[in-house]
Design an enzyme around this catalytic site. Structure first.
Site, mmCIF file in Angstrom:
data_model
loop_
_atom_site.group_PDB
_atom_site.id
_atom_site.type_symbol
_atom_site.label_atom_id
_atom_site.label_comp_id
_atom_site.label_asym_id
_atom_site.label_seq_id
_atom_site.Cartn_x
_atom_site.Cartn_y
_atom_site.Cartn_z
ATOM 1 N N ASP A 1 0.804 -1.206 0.000
ATOM 2 C CA ASP A 1 0.000 0.000 0.000
ATOM 3 C C ASP A 1 0.845 1.268 0.000
ATOM 4 O O ASP A 1 0.385 2.339 -0.358
ATOM 5 C CB ASP A 1 -0.922 -0.012 1.226
ATOM 6 C CG ASP A 1 -1.981 1.068 1.159
ATOM 7 O OD1 ASP A 1 -2.674 1.114 0.128
ATOM 8 O OD2 ASP A 1 -2.093 1.877 2.094
ATOM 9 N N HIS B 1 -7.535 5.569 2.181
ATOM 10 C CA HIS B 1 -7.735 6.687 1.260
ATOM 11 C C HIS B 1 -6.548 6.954 0.368
ATOM 12 O O HIS B 1 -6.536 7.889 -0.403
ATOM 13 C CB HIS B 1 -8.028 7.964 2.057
ATOM 14 C CG HIS B 1 -9.323 7.871 2.793
ATOM 15 N ND1 HIS B 1 -9.382 7.791 4.148
ATOM 16 C CD2 HIS B 1 -10.590 7.801 2.355
ATOM 17 C CE1 HIS B 1 -10.639 7.688 4.526
ATOM 18 N NE2 HIS B 1 -11.391 7.685 3.456
ATOM 19 N N ARG B 2 -5.514 6.130 0.510
ATOM 20 C CA ARG B 2 -4.318 6.425 -0.255
ATOM 21 C C ARG B 2 -4.559 6.304 -1.753
ATOM 22 O O ARG B 2 -3.944 7.013 -2.544
ATOM 23 C CB ARG B 2 -3.185 5.510 0.179
ATOM 24 C CG ARG B 2 -1.988 6.300 0.598
ATOM 25 C CD ARG B 2 -0.930 5.418 1.199
ATOM 26 N NE ARG B 2 -0.690 5.757 2.575
ATOM 27 C CZ ARG B 2 -0.558 4.876 3.554
ATOM 28 N NH1 ARG B 2 -0.649 3.599 3.303
ATOM 29 N NH2 ARG B 2 -0.332 5.275 4.777
ATOM 30 N N ALA B 3 -5.471 5.409 -2.129
ATOM 31 C CA ALA B 3 -5.744 5.206 -3.546
ATOM 32 C C ALA B 3 -6.263 6.484 -4.195
ATOM 33 O O ALA B 3 -5.734 6.933 -5.216
ATOM 34 C CB ALA B 3 -6.744 4.066 -3.732
#
Lengths: 342, 622
Positions: free
Chosen positions: A200, A281-283
């Site tokens: 991730d 929320h990194r995407a």
């Protein structure tokens, strides 16, 4: 500094996604790096090492082991901060951003840094001897076969990557220094998987496969032979192309801060992330940042839907695997359907 | 310390309950600190780090994963010893954290003993140091904040229990809110200082709220009725011990203080309960009162890290969700087998509770190589985590320079130092003691015969194995998979670190045919023997999943007898084993238990596994 010859980046046949992903990270170091997956012999390492040639120069404070950025007061190391406090003008010189390699066998001490033995014996004082994370500050940190890296080294790496700071509390030394880097990892999936937590961390991921068209394969071999025969001459042939790419990287860097994105597109990306059920929320954040970088690379300030679409393809695939074993694949139709509604 | 510009606390979208839990922890150390759990990328660390600028004089000290023990608990001051030949205590992070907040990111990755010692000091508020000829006692009143991603492994219940509060961070599911998150991060990246300025007023507001709450807190008296209410709430939740009541009351007081009141309301107690009780709730005699959705998370982390309550069942994939009749008809299309030997592929029961495989093998002095997290081992390579130093036995291969210096320091006044500042003699040398956890090898031997083929049963079996694989992933074990059915046993997966592959093999494992149990065990023995040649210090565990109804043997003899014979061989070879009995027919033959006895295994029935939430199945190995 000695200059060992590297294969020119632009001479790599095909592998456009890999090259693009690397270039985007050079333009925008906040993208979060790239994970390159693929079998042996698909030019993964060559490409990473080759990008070094195209890296832009940066201003750094002279004699600082972390090559602090004089323009970023917030990320100065303690030493530089202290010195700037006393006397505003620190000597600055220009250095090239570089690729720092982290060997898979590296020990924790080498990675985070340790007590300076010589200094301790000579002066009876503690002093910090910086490790690889110090070198990596503001540079590219490259880990070949990252899936084989020892777990505790991975932990340390994640720790530093999370905050851009390496905090050391060991061997009698308490120290922390800036450690912001572009993480580039390569791996051959056949040799084991990679922890989701580490996965991730990578902004982008791409999968490389060998060329399968005979003409292209022949071209790969021809270039390799030519390179081995006379590196100097070979570099000469690609000099112009290298120069062009380096120039467009610089231009994109200048353009990036101006990049603007429509609210509709922000909402669209949020909906994609929700529809695909990605963790955290990194995407979303990375898709948007990658889209902005793509726009800048194309010489535009405004982000177009197609930038977002291309960004999604680089950012989402490795985030589909939500659980340790889940072998999720990106449901591209779902994404397209959402784009169609735009 | 490097000063960091942080993303403003006030600018973090949503996550109100986590924010409040954090504020409670920084205002009142007696609330017991907070454990923040959530999947990756949900701003856990950002939230904690953002606290730094609203806590006033209280600092947030961060404890890196690579910290050595003496740095945390304190040790001999090197410079003082060299300079003055004086043994003086150099405080560790714990001492520095007195009256501050100690933050541990990824606390679930730290060694359990280490976290225990740390929590012990924080709970008692004092820490005793006995090392390097120093005896010292210092205060350690602080709040502990830990963050964790349950996917990487959970914490043991006692550790969770010592945290007063628990808060789960969830990803935002509302598109406009998600877009707002991205918008703010972009704005922050572009101009951190400008962005922080926008939130300066809000930040100042929270800072004042915290400061006022600290002032107010000592004035808030807890009325008798609230004590009674706390007792009732805790009793209802079946929480063990009396720590919960105290945490509950302290949290409630702090909530009142944060609200600017100097008196307690029942609503404060209810709000506090959301952080204090979920992780302590137990299912005893009667089911606990239904918890609000966000509270349920707490219990989940303790028991089953990701299964159940959460919306998407992790392993379910549509193509496997065929109704029974359809799977039968698809089996019929296959070339006819022997009689009832039809192949079925059952899907995986994704609701199967998490099964922890815990080895209680004593930590020996043998040094092992390898990776993983299950068993603690000393390591002779320079690979492990440097935890402390010791006096070398034999040659020094991995010099602990810091410890060597400290050993030499007090003697410097009497030594000839030449040009250096420190003279080191042989007796000063110290060796690094490194520790790493190595994985174990779990070899799953799964019965895939027709008798196991009843759809629901195989689903449960797959679910159980999958739950064990999940644990194996977290502990970085090696796993192998052997299935036996029809006439033979098949090594579906040689021993590998890729738990991923094992899960895939399991998913596609068809059932049907007879039960060559003996073959299965023989194959296991062969795999383990081959493995041992490669890795002599491996400690394998064989997990046999079967109903024990062996009905075929290689030489045409009695399947059961043959199986028992090989089981005895496995026992003789010193292989630890576990038998999971899947028998569920009305008439129980108890054959799996017989095999378990012959093999010297720990024995469990499938029912037992699914009944209990955390099952330490390998704990009581003989």
């Amino acid at each position: 500094m000695k200059h060992t010859a590297v294969y020119p980046f632009t001479a790599i046949v095909g592998q456009d996604d890999m090259k693009l992903a690397l270039v985007l990270n050079v333009i925008n170091p906040l993208l979060g790096g790239v994970l390159i997956k693929g079998e042996k012999g698909t030019a993964k390492s060559t490409a990473v090492r080759a990008i070094a040639d195209l890296l832009p120069a940066m201003e750094a404070i002279t004699n600082c082991p972390f090559h602090c950025d004089p323009g970023d007061e917030n990320r100065l190391c303690d030493d530089c901060r202290e010195k700037t406090g006393a006397d505003k003008a620190l000597p600055v010189h220009s250095i090239k951003m570089r690729v720092v390699e982290l060997p898979v066998s590296a020990t924790e001490d080498r990675v985070v840094g340790t007590l300076d033995i010589e200094h301790a014996i000579k002066h009876g004082e503690k002093k910090f001897d910086p490790g690889i994370l110090a070198q990596a500050n503001r540079n590219i940190l490259y880990v070949d076969e990252i899936n084989l890296l020892d777990d505790h080294v991975v932990d340390v790496l994640l720790d530093a990557a999370a905050m851009g700071v390496n905090t050391v509390e060991r061997e009698g030394v308490s120290y922390s220094h800036p450690a912001r880097f572009v993480l580039v990892g390569t791996m051959n999936p056949e040799e084991g998987d990679i922890r989701p937590q580490l996965l991730d961390r990578f902004g982008l991921s791409i999968e490389v496969v060998g060329e399968n068209q005979p003409e292209r394969r022949v071209e790969v071999i021809k270039r390799r032979l030519a390179y081995e025969q006379d590196t100097g001459e070979f570099a000469q042939i690609f000099q112009e192309e290298q120069g062009k790419l380096a120039a467009s990287i610089l231009q994109a860097r200048r353009l990036l801060p101006e990049a603007v994105i429509d609210d509709r597109l922000l909402l669209l990306v949020a909906n994609v992330a929700i529809a695909l059920d990605v963790d955290g929320h990194r995407a979303d954040i990375t898709v948007i940042k990658a889209a902005m970088t793509l726009a800048a690379f194309a010489g535009r300030a405004n982000v177009e839907p197609d930038d977002v679409r291309r960004a999604a393809k680089l950012v989402l695939p490795h985030r589909m695997r939500r659980r340790p074993f889940e072998d999720g694949t990106l449901d591209w139709d779902k994404v397209e359907a959402l784009f169609a509604g735009l | 310390m490097v000063q960091r510009t942080v993303f403003p606390f006030a600018a973090i979208v949503g996550q109100d309950s986590v924010k409040q839990a954090l504020l409670i922890a920084v205002v009142n150390p007696k609330a017991g600190g907070v454990l923040v759990a959530g999947e990756k990328g949900t701003a856990k660390s950002t939230l904690v780090r953002a606290l730094a600028e609203i806590t006033g004089k209280v600092q947030i000290l961060e404890l890196p994963l690579s910290a050595t023990e003496d740095m945390v608990f304190g040790g001999l001051d090197l410079q003082q010893a060299v300079g003055c030949g004086e043994r003086r205590f150099l405080p560790g992070i714990l001492a520095r954290a007195h009256h501050h907040v100690l933050y541990i990111d990824e606390i679930n990755l730290l060694r359990r003993e280490f976290v225990n010692a740390l929590q012990e000091a924080v709970i008692t508020g004092v820490h005793m140091v006995e090392r390097e000829g120093i005896s010292c006692r210092h205060e350690a009143v602080c709040s502990l904040i830990g963050t964790m991603n349950p996917e990487e492994g959970t914490l043991s219940p006692p550790i969770i229990d010592r945290f007063g509060l628990y808060a789960a961070v969830n990803r935002e599911l509302d598109a406009p809110a998600r877009a707002e998150i991205v918008r703010r991060i972009l704005a922050y990246d572009r101009d951190p200082a400008g962005f922080r300025l926008q939130y300066a007023a809000l930040t100042e507001g929270i800072r004042q709220q915290v400061a006022a709450a600290r002032q107010l807190l000592p004035t808030i008296v807890i009325p008798e009725t609230m004590v009674l209410l706390a007792a009732q709430m805790c009793a209802k939740a079946h929480s063990a011990g009396h720590r919960a009541e105290l945490f509950l009351l302290e949290a409630a007081r702090t909530i009142a203080a944060l609200a600017g009141r100097d008196y307690l309301l029942p609503a404060d107690m209810e709000a506090a309960a959301c952080y204090v009780l979920p992780q302590r709730m137990r299912q005893e005699q009667e089911p606990p009162p239904p918890a609000p959705p966000e509270q349920a998370e707490g219990e989940q982390t303790q028991d089953q890290p990701q299964e159940q309550q959460q919306e998407p069942p992790p392993f379910e994939q549509p193509e496997n969700q065929q109704p029974e009749d359809q799977s039968d008809s698809s089996a019929a299309e296959q070339p006819p087998g022997e009689g009832r030997d039809q192949e079925k592929v059952a899907d995986i029961d994704t609701q199967f509770p998490f099964v922890r495989m815990e080895l209680s093998l004593p930590q020996d002095r043998q040094e092992r190589r390898g990776n993983g997290k299950r068993s603690l081992t000393r390591t002779d390579t320079k690979q492990g985590r440097y935890v402390r130093a010791g006096i070398p036995r034999g040659a020094v291969t991995d010099l602990a320079f810091d410890a060597t210096l400290r050993a030499a320091a007090p003697h410097q006044r009497f030594r000839d130092k030449g040009n250096c500042c420190i003279a080191i003699e042989r007796a000063d040398l110290r060796q690094k003691i490194r520790e790493k956890r190595i994985g174990n090898t779990f070899l799953f031997v799964v019965d895939a015969s027709g008798s196991m083929g009843a759809r629901e049963r195989m689903r449960a079996v797959k679910g159980a194995v999958c739950a064990m694989l999940q644990d194996a992933y977290q502990q970085r074990d090696q796993v192998g998979l052997i299935a036996f059915r029809r006439q033979t046993a098949e090594v579906l997966l040689p021993v590998t670190r890729s738990v991923d592959l094992a899960q895939k093999c399991l998913r596609h494992l068809p059932t049907g045919g007879k039960t060559p149990l003996a073959e299965g065990l023989a194959a296991a023995l062969a795999v383990l023997a081959a493995r041992r040649k490669k890795e002599q210090d491996m400690q394998p565990v064989l997990v046999l999943v079967t109903d024990g109804r062996a009905n075929t043997a290689a030489d045409g003899g009695n399947g059961i007898d043959e199986a028992l014979a090989i089981a005895a061989k496995i026992k003789k070879a010193g292989v630890h084993s576990v038998v999971i009995d899947t028998e569920s027919d009305f008439v129980k033959l108890g054959l799996a238990r017989t095999v378990a006895r012959a093999m010297g295994s720990s024995y469990y029935s499938l029912g037992e596994l699914s009944d209990k939430n955390i099952m330490h199945i390998v704990r009581n190995l003989p």
